[in-house]
Design a protein around this motif. Structure first.
Motif, PDB file in Angstrom:
ATOM      1  N   LEU A 155       0.967  -1.438   0.091  1.00 46.00           N
ATOM      2  CA  LEU A 155       0.068  -0.010  -0.094  1.00 46.00           C
ATOM      3  C   LEU A 155       0.996   1.450  -0.121  1.00 46.00           C
ATOM      4  CD1 LEU A 155      -2.870  -1.051   2.561  1.00 46.00           C
ATOM      5  CD2 LEU A 155      -3.231  -0.580  -0.129  1.00 46.00           C
ATOM      6  N   ILE A 156       1.934   1.274   0.889  1.00 44.16           N
ATOM      7  CA  ILE A 156       2.663   2.384   0.871  1.00 44.16           C
ATOM      8  C   ILE A 156       3.422   2.593  -0.420  1.00 44.16           C
ATOM      9  CG2 ILE A 156       4.974   3.314   1.942  1.00 44.16           C
ATOM     10  CD1 ILE A 156       4.193   1.904   4.515  1.00 44.16           C
ATOM     11  N   ALA A 157       3.890   1.655  -0.975  1.00 40.46           N
ATOM     12  CA  ALA A 157       4.622   1.689  -2.496  1.00 40.46           C
ATOM     13  C   ALA A 157       3.701   2.153  -3.456  1.00 40.46           C
ATOM     14  CB  ALA A 157       5.170   0.118  -2.896  1.00 40.46           C
ATOM     15  N   GLN A 158       2.399   1.923  -3.319  1.00 37.07           N
ATOM     16  CA  GLN A 158       1.610   2.461  -4.356  1.00 37.07           C
ATOM     17  C   GLN A 158       1.361   4.030  -4.379  1.00 37.07           C
ATOM     18  OE1 GLN A 158      -0.095   0.224  -6.502  1.00 37.07           O
ATOM     19  NE2 GLN A 158       1.347  -0.949  -5.050  1.00 37.07           N
ATOM     20  N   THR A 159       1.679   4.740  -3.160  1.00 34.50           N
ATOM     21  CA  THR A 159       1.407   6.120  -2.991  1.00 34.50           C
ATOM     22  C   THR A 159       2.861   6.700  -2.991  1.00 34.50           C
ATOM     23  OG1 THR A 159       1.506   5.841  -0.673  1.00 34.50           O
ATOM     24  CG2 THR A 159      -0.490   6.052  -1.997  1.00 34.50           C
ATOM     25  N   ALA A 160       4.199   6.031  -2.947  1.00 33.85           N
ATOM     26  CA  ALA A 160       5.373   6.628  -2.447  1.00 33.85           C
ATOM     27  C   ALA A 160       5.826   7.308  -4.092  1.00 33.85           C
ATOM     28  CB  ALA A 160       6.348   5.628  -2.218  1.00 33.85           C
ATOM     29  N   PRO A 161       6.222   8.397  -4.124  1.00 35.49           N
ATOM     30  CA  PRO A 161       7.011   9.064  -4.987  1.00 35.49           C
ATOM     31  C   PRO A 161       8.009   8.126  -5.565  1.00 35.49           C
ATOM     32  CG  PRO A 161       7.272  10.653  -3.140  1.00 35.49           C
ATOM     33  CD  PRO A 161       6.473   9.376  -2.622  1.00 35.49           C
ATOM     34  N   ARG A 162       8.283   8.223  -6.833  1.00 38.18           N
ATOM     35  CA  ARG A 162       9.300   7.506  -7.683  1.00 38.18           C
ATOM     36  C   ARG A 162      10.795   7.773  -7.122  1.00 38.18           C
ATOM     37  NH1 ARG A 162       8.634   2.260  -9.114  1.00 38.18           N
ATOM     38  NH2 ARG A 162       9.833   1.527 -10.897  1.00 38.18           N
ATOM     39  N   PRO A 163      11.144   9.006  -7.179  1.00 35.72           N
ATOM     40  CA  PRO A 163      12.451   9.357  -6.572  1.00 35.72           C
ATOM     41  C   PRO A 163      12.540   8.723  -5.212  1.00 35.72           C
ATOM     42  CG  PRO A 163      11.362  11.271  -7.219  1.00 35.72           C
ATOM     43  CD  PRO A 163      10.511  10.143  -7.443  1.00 35.72           C
ATOM     44  N   LEU A 164      11.630   8.603  -4.263  1.00 34.70           N
ATOM     45  CA  LEU A 164      11.734   7.787  -3.125  1.00 34.70           C
ATOM     46  C   LEU A 164      11.900   6.217  -3.161  1.00 34.70           C
ATOM     47  CD1 LEU A 164      11.888   8.210   0.228  1.00 34.70           C
ATOM     48  CD2 LEU A 164       9.647   7.612  -0.081  1.00 34.70           C
ATOM     49  N   ILE A 165      11.379   5.783  -3.999  1.00 39.25           N
ATOM     50  CA  ILE A 165      11.334   4.475  -4.495  1.00 39.25           C
ATOM     51  C   ILE A 165      12.667   3.960  -4.890  1.00 39.25           C
ATOM     52  CG2 ILE A 165      10.562   2.452  -5.953  1.00 39.25           C
ATOM     53  CD1 ILE A 165       8.388   2.864  -4.201  1.00 39.25           C
ATOM     54  N   ARG A 166      13.316   4.848  -5.818  1.00 37.46           N
ATOM     55  CA  ARG A 166      14.706   4.656  -6.334  1.00 37.46           C
ATOM     56  C   ARG A 166      15.714   4.785  -5.182  1.00 37.46           C
ATOM     57  NH1 ARG A 166      12.824   7.675 -11.103  1.00 37.46           N
ATOM     58  NH2 ARG A 166      13.550   9.647 -10.006  1.00 37.46           N
ATOM     59  N   GLY A 167      15.602   5.865  -4.226  1.00 27.92           N
ATOM     60  CA  GLY A 167      16.331   6.007  -3.325  1.00 27.92           C
ATOM     61  C   GLY A 167      16.595   5.024  -2.327  1.00 27.92           C
ATOM     62  N   VAL A 168      15.211   4.400  -1.895  1.00 32.83           N
ATOM     63  CA  VAL A 168      15.350   3.134  -1.254  1.00 32.83           C
ATOM     64  C   VAL A 168      15.929   1.889  -1.715  1.00 32.83           C
ATOM     65  CG1 VAL A 168      13.766   1.570   0.216  1.00 32.83           C
ATOM     66  CG2 VAL A 168      13.253   3.877   0.199  1.00 32.83           C
ATOM     67  N   SER A 169      15.196   1.589  -2.998  1.00 33.30           N
ATOM     68  CA  SER A 169      16.112   0.622  -3.866  1.00 33.30           C
ATOM     69  C   SER A 169      17.744   0.706  -3.693  1.00 33.30           C
ATOM     70  CB  SER A 169      15.787   0.714  -5.280  1.00 33.30           C
ATOM     71  OG  SER A 169      14.032   0.633  -5.286  1.00 33.30           O
ATOM     72  N   SER A 170      18.236   1.874  -4.000  1.00 35.27           N
ATOM     73  CA  SER A 170      19.656   2.142  -4.043  1.00 35.27           C
ATOM     74  C   SER A 170      20.263   1.646  -2.430  1.00 35.27           C
ATOM     75  CB  SER A 170      20.157   3.306  -4.205  1.00 35.27           C
ATOM     76  OG  SER A 170      19.797   3.864  -5.505  1.00 35.27           O
ATOM     77  N   GLY A 171      19.751   2.234  -1.596  1.00 34.76           N
ATOM     78  CA  GLY A 171      20.071   1.837  -0.384  1.00 34.76           C
ATOM     79  C   GLY A 171      20.017   0.245   0.074  1.00 34.76           C
ATOM     80  N   PHE A 172      19.091  -0.410  -0.545  1.00 31.97           N
ATOM     81  CA  PHE A 172      18.903  -1.767  -0.272  1.00 31.97           C
ATOM     82  C   PHE A 172      20.181  -2.458  -1.157  1.00 31.97           C
ATOM     83  CE2 PHE A 172      14.637  -1.774   1.239  1.00 31.97           C
ATOM     84  CZ  PHE A 172      14.677  -2.729   2.225  1.00 31.97           C
ATOM     85  N   ARG A 173      20.291  -1.927  -2.320  1.00 36.92           N
ATOM     86  CA  ARG A 173      21.248  -2.689  -2.919  1.00 36.92           C
ATOM     87  C   ARG A 173      22.731  -2.533  -2.345  1.00 36.92           C
ATOM     88  NH1 ARG A 173      19.700  -0.414  -7.617  1.00 36.92           N
ATOM     89  NH2 ARG A 173      20.791   1.512  -7.376  1.00 36.92           N
ATOM     90  N   ALA A 174      22.967  -1.424  -1.614  1.00 35.02           N
ATOM     91  CA  ALA A 174      24.281  -1.306  -1.267  1.00 35.02           C
ATOM     92  C   ALA A 174      24.319  -2.100   0.119  1.00 35.02           C
ATOM     93  CB  ALA A 174      24.441   0.383  -0.789  1.00 35.02           C
ATOM     94  N   VAL A 175      23.187  -2.298   0.841  1.00 30.70           N
ATOM     95  CA  VAL A 175      23.105  -3.310   1.949  1.00 30.70           C
ATOM     96  C   VAL A 175      23.621  -4.763   1.375  1.00 30.70           C
ATOM     97  CG1 VAL A 175      22.063  -4.277   3.641  1.00 30.70           C
ATOM     98  CG2 VAL A 175      21.684  -1.934   3.532  1.00 30.70           C
ATOM     99  N   ARG A 176      22.799  -4.971   0.109  1.00 33.62           N
ATOM    100  CA  ARG A 176      23.049  -6.431  -0.102  1.00 33.62           C
ATOM    101  C   ARG A 176      24.349  -6.765  -0.606  1.00 33.62           C
ATOM    102  NH1 ARG A 176      20.093  -8.616  -5.359  1.00 33.62           N
ATOM    103  NH2 ARG A 176      22.016  -8.733  -5.957  1.00 33.62           N
ATOM    104  N   MET A 177      25.182  -5.695  -1.217  1.00 30.35           N
ATOM    105  CA  MET A 177      26.486  -5.665  -1.672  1.00 30.35           C
ATOM    106  C   MET A 177      27.448  -5.927  -0.383  1.00 30.35           C
ATOM    107  SD  MET A 177      26.373  -5.426  -5.191  1.00 30.35           S
ATOM    108  CE  MET A 177      28.186  -4.677  -5.455  1.00 30.35           C
TER     109      MET A 177
END
Ligand SMILES: NC(=O)c1ccc[n+]([C@@H]2O[C@H](COP(=O)([O-])OP(=O)(O)OC[C@H]3O[C@@H](n4cnc5c(N)ncnc54)[C@H](OP(=O)(O)O)[C@@H]3O)[C@@H](O)[C@H]2O)c1
Length: 282
Positions: free
Chosen positions: A251-273
């Motif tokens: 539900l949150i992802a449906q309303t989150a602005p795309r730049p925020l989704i990109r920012g959170v995705s980059s954060g997850f990617r860094a943690v995964r690395m």
């Protein structure tokens, strides 16, 4: 190597069951989420067709399910990263009745998109996206002719993110399935995209990612994914999100602005690395 169904193909499947016994085909059925879908469907009396690459493991899984549930199980060895593998499954759907298809086979890449080979990116897209579209298209045509059926595609919560080629392919499979659900509305055939979050299976081990620090609230078990996915498919839902924590995240992802989704995705990617136990040399 791809193969036609072996030991269990000696008799046509129709000879094994009365005409009204439903048949389910599950890809990636030898482990994790696919195995739980197969179990749940067998418990409901479905006769099964299991698809994966590794034939001995397919045979073992088929024996296990036949012993546990007393339903006939057939196996199809097919690598869905290859055209031939996809054609093997499509041909099966063309000449045998299949009432439920679960597009589940999949894996993730151990490296980011730029550190992967283009051939690896293409293979991933074939398994997670092209195979799903081809199998779903053919299954939908046959199901419409027969007047019943259900298509379930195991996508991922990653489909809502920008986390690499995996997210891109999962997003394509999710959108394709949501579109199918719309095109099939008003018919007796349904299509449902299932979006699991983190699930304890062989998935992360195969990627060699250490997930031990992920909090327990982030995990959903494979049985819950299969149970909720099937219940939502039966209810005719276009999207199924198993687990309360992921329903909220969806539900949150449906309303989150795309730049925020990109920012959170980059954060997850860094943690995964930093969690990956083996790095490809740059
Ligand atoms: N685990 C998670 O956290 C998670 C989260 C969201 C979504 N998912 C998705 O859930 C699905 C199932 O994954 P899982 O977690 O259950 O993983 P898993 O335990 O590793 O099982 C993967 C299954 O897919 C089969 N498979 C892999 N590559 C294949 C190919 N090229 N052709 C045919 N079959 C193939 C495997 O058998 P063979 O190796 O013998 O082929 C196995 O049966 C995947 O689509 C995955 O992307 C997983």
């Amino acid at each position: 190597m791809d193969s036609a169904p072996r030991r269990r193909s000696a008799r046509p499947f129709a000879a094994l069951r009365p005409a009204d016994v439903p048949v389910a085909l599950v890809t990636g059925a030898t482990s994790g989420i696919g195995l739980e879908f197969a179990r749940a469907l067998a418990a409901d009396g479905y006769h099964l067709v299991l698809v994966a690459r590794t034939l001995p493991r397919l045979e073992e899984t088929a024996d296990l399910l036949e012993d546990e549930f007393g339903v006939p199980v057939r196996v199809l060895s097919a690598d869905l990263a290859s055209e031939q593998g996809i054609a093997t499954v499509v041909a099966f759907i063309g000449h045998e009745r299949v009432d439920v298809v679960v597009n589940n086979a999949g894996y993730g890449l151990p490296y980011s998109a730029l550190r992967s080979d283009p051939a690896e990116l293409a293979a991933l897209d074939r398994v997670l996206n092209v195979a799903v579209q081809q199998i779903s298209w053919h299954a939908a045509q046959r199901m419409l002719e027969r007047g019943r059926g259900g298509i379930i595609t195991v996508s991922s919560m990653a489909a809502l993110t920008t986390m690499g080629a995996y997210a891109a392919a999962k997003s394509a499979a999710m959108v394709f399935t949501e579109n199918l659900a719309g095109e099939l509305a008003g018919t007796p055939v349904t299509a449902t995209a299932v979006l699991p979050g983190y699930v304890h299976t062989e998935f992360h081990d195969r990627m060699r990612v250490d997930m031990s620090k992920l909090p327990s609230v982030a995990w959903v078990d494979a049985r819950t994914v299969a149970r909720e996915g099937l219940a939502d498919a039966r209810a005719g839902k276009a999207v199924s999100v198993p687990g309360l924590q992921y329903k909220i995240a969806y539900l949150i992802a449906q309303t989150a602005p795309r730049p925020l989704i990109r920012g959170v995705s980059s954060g997850f990617r860094a943690v995964r690395m930093t969690r990956r136990s083996r790095r490809r040399p740059s």
